[in-house]
Design a protein around this motif. Sequence first.
Motif, short mmCIF file in Angstrom:
data_model
loop_
_atom_site.label_atom_id
_atom_site.label_comp_id
_atom_site.label_asym_id
_atom_site.label_seq_id
_atom_site.Cartn_x
_atom_site.Cartn_y
_atom_site.Cartn_z
N UNK A 12 63.37 -50.78 2.48
CA UNK A 12 63.27 -50.61 1.04
C UNK A 12 64.62 -50.22 0.47
N UNK A 13 64.87 -50.63 -0.76
CA UNK A 13 66.09 -50.28 -1.47
C UNK A 13 65.70 -49.56 -2.75
N UNK A 14 66.18 -48.34 -2.94
CA UNK A 14 65.82 -47.53 -4.11
C UNK A 14 67.00 -47.51 -5.07
N UNK A 15 66.74 -47.88 -6.33
CA UNK A 15 67.81 -48.00 -7.33
C UNK A 15 67.38 -47.33 -8.63
N UNK A 16 68.28 -46.54 -9.20
CA UNK A 16 68.06 -45.86 -10.47
C UNK A 16 68.37 -46.86 -11.59
#
Length: 316
Positions: A12-16
Amino acid sequence: MKDIHAEKTEYQAVIHTAPSLFRRSCRVMAGFLRDNGLDPERGMTLLIGEELPEQAEEFLPTGRAAFLKADSGAAEEVLTAAEPLCGGQLVLFAPDPLCEELAVRLSVRLGGTSVTDALSARVEEGIARVERRIYGGHLTGTFRLSKGPFFISLSKGLDEADPVSGKVEETVAADTDGQKTCYDRKITQVPSGSDLEDAKTVVIGGRGIGNKEGAKALADIASKMGAAYGGTRPVIMNAWMERDKLTGVSGAMIHPELCIVCGGSGSPAFYEGIRRSKTILAVNTDERAPIMKKADACVCADWREVMEALAEIVTL
């Protein structure tokens, strides 16, 4: 959301989604996936923020995404909602303060391991090998992690790549009704330093600018030229410039068309923050300063005389 994680998702890639961060974070994440052999079609992006950016799907680093709508001003407003959504063995976080805090706190909640400021990450047979800078950026260390899941926040200044674009398949609204705390909280927006990170021309002052008056003079000259300005760690620690003007591995990682370094020695931690500049011009009275060997061009002279002369003939 659990169905979205199934079978096809390896990481998973978490981005604001904050406007000042979103597009660059997507490009940095896309570059990290490419450089670490992670297939964009095997990953899932979790976007976290108050609003989904316009045309967000064109900038996704993976083919699939979900959006967590939440007050992203503080991590505690996001943690409980994000916890069930981060269910993979490898969770990558974009290089910004919120994501870095989430990486550490989620690893504790979910019984995993976290590493911040990562340069690379590979997971094979349940073991993660992560590279990150150590000793103030002077060395690179490789860490072997055996306790998953692995929560890895990326370092600033990594190579970027074009996102593949994808589809936001689900939107989840954070329910904070049961998350009230027993203390009052005031959130103060910290300057992002984006004027440095986005500028085409940056003037950096080092210890050699002398004092706070020298820093003000440098800022005035940079403004006259139409350039952004920043400082090395000694300049910031001496309070000659504001904290958000720090350049290097602990501050802004810049890549302008032109970077002019005035009175800076060129320490490894500082140089790492400017090495991606297209052209580096060093101005220093010490011809043996390390920056003079690393720069594309150098002038051995008083920085103020050189910069005042440049300001008279150059408008950027």
